[in-house]
Design an enzyme around this catalytic site. Structure first.
Site, short mmCIF file in Angstrom:
data_model
loop_
_atom_site.label_atom_id
_atom_site.label_comp_id
_atom_site.label_asym_id
_atom_site.label_seq_id
_atom_site.Cartn_x
_atom_site.Cartn_y
_atom_site.Cartn_z
N ASP A 1 10.56 -30.24 16.45
CA ASP A 1 9.70 -31.11 17.25
C ASP A 1 9.38 -32.35 16.43
O ASP A 1 9.30 -32.27 15.20
CB ASP A 1 8.40 -30.40 17.63
CG ASP A 1 8.59 -29.29 18.65
OD1 ASP A 1 9.48 -29.43 19.51
OD2 ASP A 1 7.86 -28.29 18.58
N ASP B 1 12.05 -30.61 25.49
CA ASP B 1 10.79 -30.29 26.17
C ASP B 1 10.51 -31.29 27.29
O ASP B 1 10.03 -30.92 28.36
CB ASP B 1 9.63 -30.29 25.17
CG ASP B 1 9.78 -29.25 24.09
OD1 ASP B 1 10.44 -28.22 24.32
OD2 ASP B 1 9.23 -29.47 22.98
#
Length: 165
Positions: free
Chosen positions: A125, A143
């Site tokens: 991330d 995402d």
């Protein structure tokens, strides 16, 4: 049907779209991994940082502290759901184009994160929004694709509900 033509040409386009989402996701994660130092934010905007983080759990680091079993659990769940969604996507009619497009993004995002989970044991991330000292959990392109796809499914539900009334 002429010889050499696909029975379901939309499936080839949808599959190519899934591959594009995966490539974009993995490419941006590779750039973030190469250019960022782990857990050191780089301010991009007053509300946005690039922050390299590794998520061993699911969304919002759910089950991240569970010791490792969750890696294989999420790998299996993601694989089964992606396959199920892919089969569903191939059976939809041309009139159901919003759902087909939504599933393209959801599958592409799920597989992008699945590849990370298999390769590294975590998901990379790096996009990190905040307001003052209040931080939203870091996320990635996969995402965003999953959320966009989910939004399209909600849109389809609203549009089809109006059409069915």
């Amino acid at each position: 049907m002429k010889q050499g033509t696909l029975k379901y040409p939309h499936v080839a386009w949808l599959t190519a779209g899934i591959v594009v989402v995966i490539i974009l996701d993995l490419w941006t994660k590779a750039i973030a991994t190469d250019l960022l130092t782990y857990a050191r934010p780089v301010k991009v905007l007053p509300i946005l940082d690039w922050t390299l983080l590794h998520n061993t759990g699911a969304a919002f680091s759910f089950l991240a502290d569970q010791g490792g079993w969750q890696r294989w659990f999420f790998t299996i769940v993601s694989s089964v759901v992606s396959l199920g969604f892919y089969i569903w996507m191939t059976k939809l009619t041309p009139k159901e184009w919003i759902v087909r497009f939504a599933l393209l993004f959801i599958i592409g995002g799920a597989l992008g994160n699945l590849i990370d989970r298999i390769r590294f044991g975590y998901v990379v991330d790096f996009i990190h929004f905040h307001w003052d000292e209040h931080y939203f959990p870091a996320f990635n392109v996969a995402d965003m694709a999953i959320c966009f796809g989910a939004g399209l499914i909600i849109l389809d539900m609203i549009v089809n509900r109006k059409n069915n009334d």
